[in-house]
Write a protein that holds these residues in place. Structure first.
Motif, PDB file in Angstrom:
ATOM      1  N   LEU A 178      35.676  31.856  27.061  1.00 18.91           N
ATOM      2  CA  LEU A 178      35.437  32.726  28.137  1.00 18.91           C
ATOM      3  C   LEU A 178      34.632  32.256  29.069  1.00 18.91           C
ATOM      4  O   LEU A 178      33.390  31.944  28.786  1.00 18.91           O
ATOM      5  N   ARG A 179      34.841  31.824  30.455  1.00 19.33           N
ATOM      6  CA  ARG A 179      34.100  31.530  31.440  1.00 19.33           C
ATOM      7  C   ARG A 179      33.153  32.391  31.816  1.00 19.33           C
ATOM      8  O   ARG A 179      31.746  32.024  32.179  1.00 19.33           O
ATOM      9  N   LEU A 180      33.090  33.653  31.783  1.00 18.42           N
ATOM     10  CA  LEU A 180      32.256  34.690  32.131  1.00 18.42           C
ATOM     11  C   LEU A 180      31.606  35.497  30.956  1.00 18.42           C
ATOM     12  O   LEU A 180      30.951  36.506  31.412  1.00 18.42           O
ATOM     13  N   GLU A 181      31.413  34.683  29.812  1.00 18.26           N
ATOM     14  CA  GLU A 181      30.695  35.362  28.749  1.00 18.26           C
ATOM     15  C   GLU A 181      29.277  35.785  28.935  1.00 18.26           C
ATOM     16  O   GLU A 181      28.661  35.097  29.724  1.00 18.26           O
ATOM     17  N   GLY A 182      29.025  36.885  28.518  1.00 22.00           N
ATOM     18  CA  GLY A 182      27.501  37.304  28.694  1.00 22.00           C
ATOM     19  C   GLY A 182      27.303  38.096  30.034  1.00 22.00           C
ATOM     20  O   GLY A 182      26.153  38.817  30.083  1.00 22.00           O
ATOM     21  N   GLU A 183      28.194  38.086  30.870  1.00 19.86           N
ATOM     22  CA  GLU A 183      28.285  38.605  32.082  1.00 19.86           C
ATOM     23  C   GLU A 183      28.854  40.107  31.937  1.00 19.86           C
ATOM     24  O   GLU A 183      29.759  40.329  31.048  1.00 19.86           O
ATOM     25  N   ASP A 184      28.130  41.180  32.686  1.00 21.81           N
ATOM     26  CA  ASP A 184      28.893  42.475  32.777  1.00 21.81           C
ATOM     27  C   ASP A 184      29.297  42.545  34.118  1.00 21.81           C
ATOM     28  O   ASP A 184      28.549  43.471  35.135  1.00 21.81           O
ATOM     29  N   SER A 185      30.308  42.391  34.401  1.00 16.43           N
ATOM     30  CA  SER A 185      30.982  42.706  35.681  1.00 16.43           C
ATOM     31  C   SER A 185      32.439  42.879  35.769  1.00 16.43           C
ATOM     32  O   SER A 185      33.274  42.674  34.615  1.00 16.43           O
ATOM     33  N   PRO A 186      33.132  43.298  36.765  1.00 17.41           N
ATOM     34  CA  PRO A 186      34.654  43.855  36.754  1.00 17.41           C
ATOM     35  C   PRO A 186      35.245  42.456  36.296  1.00 17.41           C
ATOM     36  O   PRO A 186      36.293  42.387  35.450  1.00 17.41           O
ATOM     37  N   LEU A 187      34.989  41.223  36.789  1.00 19.30           N
ATOM     38  CA  LEU A 187      35.450  40.075  36.636  1.00 19.30           C
ATOM     39  C   LEU A 187      35.549  39.508  34.996  1.00 19.30           C
ATOM     40  O   LEU A 187      36.612  38.987  34.599  1.00 19.30           O
ATOM     41  N   SER A 188      34.231  39.717  34.518  1.00 17.73           N
ATOM     42  CA  SER A 188      34.014  39.452  32.889  1.00 17.73           C
ATOM     43  C   SER A 188      34.910  40.238  32.184  1.00 17.73           C
ATOM     44  O   SER A 188      35.436  39.835  31.314  1.00 17.73           O
ATOM     45  N   GLY A 190      37.829  42.021  33.187  1.00 13.18           N
ATOM     46  CA  GLY A 190      39.025  41.529  33.366  1.00 13.18           C
ATOM     47  C   GLY A 190      39.447  40.223  32.672  1.00 13.18           C
ATOM     48  O   GLY A 190      40.618  40.224  31.924  1.00 13.18           O
ATOM     49  N   GLU A 191      38.559  39.471  32.393  1.00  9.66           N
ATOM     50  CA  GLU A 191      38.657  38.152  31.754  1.00  9.66           C
ATOM     51  C   GLU A 191      38.910  38.411  30.317  1.00  9.66           C
ATOM     52  O   GLU A 191      39.667  38.079  29.572  1.00  9.66           O
ATOM     53  N   TYR A 192      38.021  39.366  29.876  1.00 12.66           N
ATOM     54  CA  TYR A 192      37.950  39.581  28.456  1.00 12.66           C
ATOM     55  C   TYR A 192      39.468  40.432  28.120  1.00 12.66           C
ATOM     56  O   TYR A 192      40.074  39.830  27.022  1.00 12.66           O
ATOM     57  N   PHE A 193      39.876  41.211  28.782  1.00 10.05           N
ATOM     58  CA  PHE A 193      41.033  41.668  28.517  1.00 10.05           C
ATOM     59  C   PHE A 193      42.354  40.838  28.601  1.00 10.05           C
ATOM     60  O   PHE A 193      43.165  40.716  27.481  1.00 10.05           O
ATOM     61  N   ALA A 194      42.199  40.094  29.673  1.00 13.88           N
ATOM     62  CA  ALA A 194      43.272  39.089  29.775  1.00 13.88           C
ATOM     63  C   ALA A 194      43.283  38.068  28.442  1.00 13.88           C
ATOM     64  O   ALA A 194      44.377  37.639  28.198  1.00 13.88           O
ATOM     65  N   MET A 195      42.225  37.478  27.894  1.00 13.13           N
ATOM     66  CA  MET A 195      42.056  36.618  27.162  1.00 13.13           C
ATOM     67  C   MET A 195      42.051  36.820  25.826  1.00 13.13           C
ATOM     68  O   MET A 195      41.803  36.189  24.718  1.00 13.13           O
ATOM     69  N   THR A 196      42.133  38.325  25.587  1.00 15.51           N
ATOM     70  CA  THR A 196      42.572  38.646  24.304  1.00 15.51           C
ATOM     71  C   THR A 196      43.791  39.569  24.212  1.00 15.51           C
ATOM     72  O   THR A 196      44.085  40.342  23.068  1.00 15.51           O
ATOM     73  N   THR A 197      44.648  39.635  25.039  1.00 17.29           N
ATOM     74  CA  THR A 197      45.894  40.029  25.023  1.00 17.29           C
ATOM     75  C   THR A 197      47.010  39.494  25.747  1.00 17.29           C
ATOM     76  O   THR A 197      47.927  38.902  25.084  1.00 17.29           O
ATOM     77  N   CYS A 198      46.745  39.235  27.085  1.00 15.58           N
ATOM     78  CA  CYS A 198      47.899  38.439  27.847  1.00 15.58           C
ATOM     79  C   CYS A 198      48.081  37.053  27.239  1.00 15.58           C
ATOM     80  O   CYS A 198      49.214  36.674  27.525  1.00 15.58           O
ATOM     81  N   ASN A 199      47.313  36.539  26.929  1.00 12.91           N
ATOM     82  CA  ASN A 199      47.188  35.048  26.480  1.00 12.91           C
ATOM     83  C   ASN A 199      48.024  34.888  25.014  1.00 12.91           C
ATOM     84  O   ASN A 199      48.504  33.870  24.887  1.00 12.91           O
ATOM     85  N   GLU A 200      48.287  36.086  24.411  1.00 17.02           N
ATOM     86  CA  GLU A 200      49.240  35.923  23.618  1.00 17.02           C
ATOM     87  C   GLU A 200      50.666  35.392  23.870  1.00 17.02           C
ATOM     88  O   GLU A 200      51.290  34.402  23.068  1.00 17.02           O
ATOM     89  N   CYS A 201      51.183  35.791  25.079  1.00 14.80           N
ATOM     90  CA  CYS A 201      52.380  35.305  25.517  1.00 14.80           C
ATOM     91  C   CYS A 201      52.495  34.245  26.833  1.00 14.80           C
ATOM     92  O   CYS A 201      53.189  33.536  27.155  1.00 14.80           O
ATOM     93  N   HIS A 202      51.275  34.494  27.616  1.00 14.00           N
ATOM     94  CA  HIS A 202      51.353  33.825  28.878  1.00 14.00           C
ATOM     95  C   HIS A 202      50.465  32.250  28.731  1.00 14.00           C
ATOM     96  O   HIS A 202      50.195  31.807  29.786  1.00 14.00           O
ATOM     97  N   GLY A 203      50.338  32.015  27.639  1.00 19.43           N
ATOM     98  CA  GLY A 203      49.649  30.678  27.466  1.00 19.43           C
ATOM     99  C   GLY A 203      48.185  30.858  27.143  1.00 19.43           C
ATOM    100  O   GLY A 203      47.584  31.908  27.548  1.00 19.43           O
ATOM    101  N   LEU A 204      47.539  29.925  26.434  1.00 16.72           N
ATOM    102  CA  LEU A 204      46.104  30.133  25.975  1.00 16.72           C
ATOM    103  C   LEU A 204      45.123  30.011  27.344  1.00 16.72           C
ATOM    104  O   LEU A 204      43.993  30.612  27.179  1.00 16.72           O
ATOM    105  N   THR A 205      45.732  29.572  28.495  1.00 20.08           N
ATOM    106  CA  THR A 205      44.828  29.458  29.471  1.00 20.08           C
ATOM    107  C   THR A 205      45.479  30.265  30.632  1.00 20.08           C
ATOM    108  O   THR A 205      45.321  30.189  31.883  1.00 20.08           O
TER     109      THR A 205
END
Ligand code: HEC
Ligand code: HEC
Length: 281
Positions: A178-188, A190-205
């Motif tokens: 995760l790029r924004l690991e450790g940050e607590d912001s809307p972007l971090s 959002g990244e957490y959600f995307a990289m633990t669910t959308c990435n199952e089908c939309h690719g690891l990146t």
């Protein structure tokens, strides 16, 4: 005539021996491969038992799509080929370390690498969320169900034996941090959600580079074409831009994302809107 029969019988025996040797080699090689991945250090977090944690677990199990494979009642189902997804309420009542090794690392309770369980989408789940998933599953009823024994088909073993295919832990080596690991912001968030669910089908990146699944899910750069209202409509109702019903995503959205909170949708949208630019920096 007698000579010919003898010769044919000889050839038949030789051919059977060759088949047997090939099968033994394939089995031994693929087993050695499946056992070549290290088990992670045991998961240590205690599993809470309170309403708030269970509700968080319920939300995670829904949005991360466990039911899609483990069945609507979570108690397991036969899927395809030889893939059989086991009952989760039962497993959750067992060892949290075994559960976590499968969920986040693709290593089964028997220490062998898993093949069909999409752990690459769950590697980045936080410890507290893993505990919440287990807490929720422990509160779901266990249903006794006869499931076919899990076994890898020969075609898959053959590919694994020759290094032409990968088991889940090998796929997972490619999951970016995760790029924004450790940050607590809307972007971090959002990244957490995307990289633990959308990435199952939309690719690891998230660039549509899926190493898993046969149906092509596009790069999430497509979100650039969505305003926030249209994005929310896609997630909540399954209707894509222009009110389109999509072959797969529409159903996935209704089953998994309709219950996302407003804040989760805002954060995910914020992240995905700026994400394509960040991948090239
Ligand atoms: C795409 C289908 C799919 C999804 C989604 C999925 N699983 Fe699985 N899971 C499987 C299959 C199939 C297996 C059996 C092992 C295998 O074939 O890889 C499995 C195995 C497991 C195991 C046991 C592994 C073992 O043998 O020790 C656990 C625990 C597990 N899954 C938890 C989860 C949880 C929790 C979720 C949701 C966050 C989830 N799975 C989502 C397909 C899936
Ligand atoms: C289980 C697989 C799966 C998951 C999980 C998934 N998608 Fe999709 N998505 C697809 C597929 C497949 C398509 C291509 C269209 C189709 O076949 O339905 C798609 C298409 C899309 C599109 C393009 C819509 C258009 O205008 O054509 C967007 C945007 C999208 N997904 C966003 C997301 C977001 C955001 C997430 C995570 C919250 C997500 N998807 C999770 C499978 C998935």
């Amino acid at each position: 005539m007698g000579q010919l029969l003898k010769w044919l019988a000889g050839m038949l025996i030789l051919a059977s021996l060759a088949c047997l040797a090939l099968a033994s080699w394939t089995y031994a090689r693929s087993e050695a491969y499946l056992r070549s991945f290290e088990r992670p250090p045991p998961f240590q977090l205690p599993i809470p038992d309170d309403e708030v944690t269970r509700a968080r677990g319920d939300h995670l199990v829904r949005t991360r799509g466990c039911r899609g494979c483990h069945g609507d009642d979570l108690n397991g189902q036969f899927m395809w080929g030889a893939a059989s997804a086991p009952g989760l309420p039962q497993l959750a009542r067992g060892s949290p370390a075994d559960f976590e090794a499968a969920l986040r690392h693709g290593i089964g309770a028997d220490g062998r690498a898993l093949y069909s369980m999409p752990s690459m989408g769950f590697l980045r789940l936080r410890d507290a969320d893993v505990a919440a998933i287990i807490a929720y599953l422990r509160s779901e009823p266990v249903i006794d169900r006869e499931l076919p024994r899990r076994s890898l088909p020969w075609a898959i073993r053959w590919d694994l034996a020759r290094g032409r295919d990968m088991a889940m832990p090998a796929v997972m080596n490619r999951v970016p941090p995760l790029r924004l690991e450790g940050e607590d912001s809307p972007l971090s968030r959002g990244e957490y959600f995307a990289m633990t669910t959308c990435n199952e089908c939309h690719g690891l990146t998230l660039q549509g580079d899926s190493a898993f699944g046969d149906e092509a899910a596009p790069s999430l750069a497509v979100v650039a074409g969505y305003d926030e209202k249209a994005f929310e409509q896609l997630l909540r109702t399954g209707k894509a831009l222009g009110d389109r019903e999509l072959p797969r995503m529409s159903r996935v959205a209704r089953r998994r994302f309709a219950t996302m909170t407003d804040a989760e949708i805002d954060d995910l949208y914020a992240f995905l809107r700026q994400w394509p630019a960040r991948t090239t920096d």
